[in-house]
Structures are given as structure tokens and as C-alpha cells.
Scaffold this motif. Structure first.
Motif, mmCIF file in Angstrom:
data_model
loop_
_atom_site.group_PDB
_atom_site.id
_atom_site.type_symbol
_atom_site.label_atom_id
_atom_site.label_comp_id
_atom_site.label_asym_id
_atom_site.label_seq_id
_atom_site.Cartn_x
_atom_site.Cartn_y
_atom_site.Cartn_z
ATOM 1 N N UNK A 120 0.792 -1.247 -0.365
ATOM 2 C CA UNK A 120 -0.389 -0.342 -0.228
ATOM 3 C C UNK A 120 0.742 1.381 -0.109
ATOM 4 N N UNK A 121 0.604 2.018 0.121
ATOM 5 C CA UNK A 121 0.666 4.132 0.585
ATOM 6 C C UNK A 121 1.574 4.153 1.362
ATOM 7 N N UNK A 122 0.734 3.623 2.390
ATOM 8 C CA UNK A 122 1.607 3.308 3.322
ATOM 9 C C UNK A 122 3.053 2.544 4.050
ATOM 10 N N UNK A 123 3.399 1.123 3.358
ATOM 11 C CA UNK A 123 4.120 0.736 3.513
ATOM 12 C C UNK A 123 5.274 0.931 2.290
ATOM 13 N N UNK A 124 4.636 1.581 1.016
ATOM 14 C CA UNK A 124 5.860 2.416 0.479
ATOM 15 C C UNK A 124 6.134 2.990 1.081
ATOM 16 N N UNK A 125 5.762 3.998 1.600
ATOM 17 C CA UNK A 125 7.270 4.669 2.566
ATOM 18 C C UNK A 125 7.725 5.143 3.671
ATOM 19 N N UNK A 126 7.775 3.192 4.373
ATOM 20 C CA UNK A 126 8.222 2.970 5.725
ATOM 21 C C UNK A 126 9.289 2.454 4.767
ATOM 22 N N UNK A 127 10.202 3.190 5.546
ATOM 23 C CA UNK A 127 12.254 2.779 5.483
ATOM 24 C C UNK A 127 11.983 1.560 5.864
ATOM 25 N N UNK A 128 11.641 1.355 6.312
ATOM 26 C CA UNK A 128 12.696 -0.169 6.847
ATOM 27 C C UNK A 128 11.349 -1.332 6.981
ATOM 28 N N UNK A 129 10.534 -1.055 5.522
ATOM 29 C CA UNK A 129 9.924 -1.846 5.248
ATOM 30 C C UNK A 129 10.634 -2.955 4.217
ATOM 31 N N UNK A 130 11.533 -2.942 3.541
ATOM 32 C CA UNK A 130 12.507 -3.569 2.673
ATOM 33 C C UNK A 130 13.242 -4.596 4.024
ATOM 34 N N UNK A 131 14.089 -3.311 4.863
ATOM 35 C CA UNK A 131 13.867 -4.922 5.851
ATOM 36 C C UNK A 131 13.417 -5.717 6.955
ATOM 37 N N UNK A 132 12.234 -5.365 6.909
ATOM 38 C CA UNK A 132 11.392 -5.887 7.598
ATOM 39 C C UNK A 132 11.356 -7.447 6.382
ATOM 40 N N UNK A 133 10.420 -6.721 5.183
ATOM 41 C CA UNK A 133 10.448 -8.374 4.163
ATOM 42 C C UNK A 133 11.535 -9.036 4.219
ATOM 43 N N UNK A 134 12.840 -8.345 3.995
ATOM 44 C CA UNK A 134 13.901 -9.393 3.923
ATOM 45 C C UNK A 134 14.152 -10.380 5.359
ATOM 46 N N UNK A 135 13.487 -9.796 6.154
ATOM 47 C CA UNK A 135 13.689 -10.197 7.329
ATOM 48 C C UNK A 135 12.956 -11.281 7.662
#
Ligand code: C2E
Ligand code: MG
Ligand code: MG
Ligand code: MG
Length: 284
Positions: A120-135
């Protein structure tokens, strides 16, 4: 505040409005508990490579199982964003989809098959998203190469610079990126080379007419050719008829998704041939 007194005024004079607010508050409360109550489900829809007859990826589509029926993400994602719940729901989606793909790969559907996730829009603005998904992928034992992240231009437009950072980081970590719903209101071609997309998904509004008598295929064909020049995979969305599928294939499309190929469903058996005939259900 001004807004609150305005709301109050509306409630005082418009009983119908009061009902709307009441319903929204109830929905919000239910949504808050939906994760812990285990009320979310994912349905998976195949994206077929018509050249090889293999499933390129399964798109995970979120459903909310409510006492009165199943609700599509379309109807509650905005509310989830406003109430700050998208991250929690989004991470549940990632984990559940990773687990599901592992079982599908284990059942022998091909180690190349990927899972495609909507953010979503909010997720793609979350700087930590990549590291969260990768984990989560790491914890579930799924390589990022098997995971496509779908984003719409509309979502990324909220803050294009921040979205660019998040997209670049996802890419750096090994995820594939898809631009979803291309061809709807906000699409602009400049996005295609400004951001590191791997996949372009052409919205069904642009594929609907293809293969119909008098229907135009110019937009679909033009976008396909440009995407090929840019080295992108292109998915034609909204495939509902055999003639449409044949005509798109004729134009050079390889990757297709739609009800005619397979409806979103909770699971797919080991060996399926696509397209699934209308109304056909999976063998148990
Ligand atoms: P989308 O990502 O563009 O997903 C495709 C939508 O088109 C899905 O609706 C799918 O069921 C529907 N569809 C597939 N084939 C056909 C077809 O042949 N004809 C027609 N008319 N429709 C078709 P759905 O599942 O209701 O999802 C709606 C939207 O909700 C998605 O659009 C996506 O933007 C959003 N969404 C779904 N799951 C998630 C999620 O986990 N997170 C977020 N943030 N958004 C999600
Ligand atoms: Mg999508
Ligand atoms: Mg789409
Ligand atoms: Mg769409």
C-alpha cells in the motif's frame, strides 16, 4: 477543533451521516482485532507464461473473512491505512505468502515460481519496509528472488522521493519490483525508467477490448513494445476470454493473468492445466 465541530454539526442535522460514522467506527474496531483473531486469508491468482505454460508467479490477494461474508482488500485497505494498521497486516501477508510458496515449491510446482505481493501507499513510504520483508523471507527460508513487490504509481506518488529510496533498497536486497495497474489514471511513462521496475502490469482497462470485434489493441501493443525496449516483463491483467488471450498472444504478450486463466483461490493443486475452464473447480 474546526473539523470536529463540523462533524458534530453534521451528526446533529444528518441522521444518515451519523449511521455512516457509526458503521465506520465499528468496522475500524473489527479491523483492529482481525489479525489477532486470524480473520485474514490470502487467495492466490496465477500469472501464466503462455509460451511455456508455466506459472510465472502467483499474486497474493488479501481477503477478510467476516461473519457476514468475505471482503476484498479493496474495501478495507484505505481504512487500514488511516488507522495505522497496514504495516501489521502487510507483514502478515508477507509471512503467509512466503510460507505458502514454500509448500507449493515443495509440492513440485517448479522452483522458479514466484509470489507477487501488493504493498500500500503507507507501506511504500516506510523506510524500514525492505529490511522487514527481507527478514521475514529469511526466517521463512525463501530467497528474495522468488518475491515480487507490486506497487501502484498512485501509492508511490504520495512521496515519490521516499518511495524511490524504498524501491531501490528492495531492489538492492534482491526483490523484483512490479508497477501495478499501469494504464489507469495516474500512469506516466517516465516512471518506467526512473524506478528500477522489473515487471509492468497492464491494467485490464487496456486489455478489455483486445480481441473484440472493432476493439482497439493499439495502447496495449504500444506499451508492450516500449516495455520490451526497456527490458521489462509485461503482464496483461484481466484476461476473461479465450479470444482476448489469443489476440494478446498474437501481439507478443507472454504473461497473462485473469479469471479465464484462473480465479484467485486459497490453494492450487500440484498439476493444473491453464486456462482453467469457466466454473471448473480444482480436484481435491
Ligand atoms: P490488483 O493488485 O490490481 O489485483 C487484481 C484485482 O483484479 C484482484 O481484485 C483480482 O481478483 C481482480 N481480477 C483478477 N482477474 C480479473 C479478471 O479477469 N477480471 C476482473 N474484472 N478482475 C480480475 P481484488 O482481489 O478484489 O483486489 C483488489 C485490489 O486490492 C488489488 O488490485 C490490490 O490493489 C488490493 N490488494 C489486494 N491484496 C492486497 C494486499 O495484500 N495488500 C494491499 N495493500 N493491497 C491489496
Ligand atoms: Mg496487484
Ligand atoms: Mg493490478
Ligand atoms: Mg488492477
Amino acid at each position: 477543533t474546526a473539523k470536529r465541530s463540523k462533524d458534530r454539526k453534521i451528526m446533529l442535522f444528518e441522521p444518515a451521516m451519523h449511521k455512516v460514522v457509526e458503521r465506520r467506527v465499528a468496522l475500524e474496531a473489527a479491523l483492529r482485532q482481525a489479525v489477532s483473531r486470524g480473520e485474514f486469508r490470502l487467495h492466490y491468482q496465477p500469472i501464466l507464461d503462455v509460451e511455456t505454460d508455466r506459472v510465472f508467479a502467483y499474486e497474493a490477494l488479501l481477503r477478510w473473512q467476516r461473519p457476514d461474508g468475505i471482503m476484498s482488500a479493496r474495501h478495507f485497505i484505505d481504512l487500514a491505512e488511516e488507522t495505522g494498521l497496514t504495516n501489521e497486516i502487510g507483514l502478515w501477508v508477507v509471512r503467509t505468502a512466503c510460507r505458502w510458496l514454500k509448500t507449493v515449491q515443495a509440492k513440485g510446482q517448479g522452483p522458479q515460481t514466484k509470489v507477487s505481493l501488493n504493498v500500500s501507499a503507507a507501506q511504500i513510504m516506510t523506510i524500514h519496509l525492505p529490511e522487514q520483508i527481507a527478514r521475514i523471507c529469511r526466517e521463512e527460508g525463501l530467497a528474495p528472488e522468488h518475491c515480487i513487490i507490486e506497487v501502484t504509481e498512485q501509492s508511490a506518488m504520495v512521496d515519490p522521493e521516499r518511495a524511490a529510496l524504498v524501491l531501490q533498497e528492495l531492489k538492492r536486497l534482491g526483490f523484483s519490483l512490479a508497477l501495478d495497474d499501469f494504464g489507469t489514471g495516474y500512469s506516466s511513462l517516465s516512471w518506467l525508467h526512473k524506478y528500477p521496475f522489473d515487471v509492468l502490469k497492464i491494467d485490464r482497462s487496456l486489455t478489455a477490448e483486445v480481441g473484440q470485434p472493432g476493439g482497439s489493441s493499439k495502447m496495449a501493443a504500444g506499451i508492450l513494445h516500449l516495455s520490451q525496449l526497456l527490458g521489462l516483463h509485461v503482464v496483461a491483467e484481466g484476461i476473461e476470454r479465450q479470444e482476448q488471450m489469443d489476440a494478446l498472444h498474437q501481439l507478443g504478450f507472454r504473461l497473462m493473468q485473469g479469471y479465464h486463466i484462473g480465479r484467485p483461490q486459497p490453494d492450487w493443486p500440484m498439476a493444473v492445466t491453464f486456462p482453467r475452464a469457466e466454473g471448473q473447480t480444482s480436484p481435491a
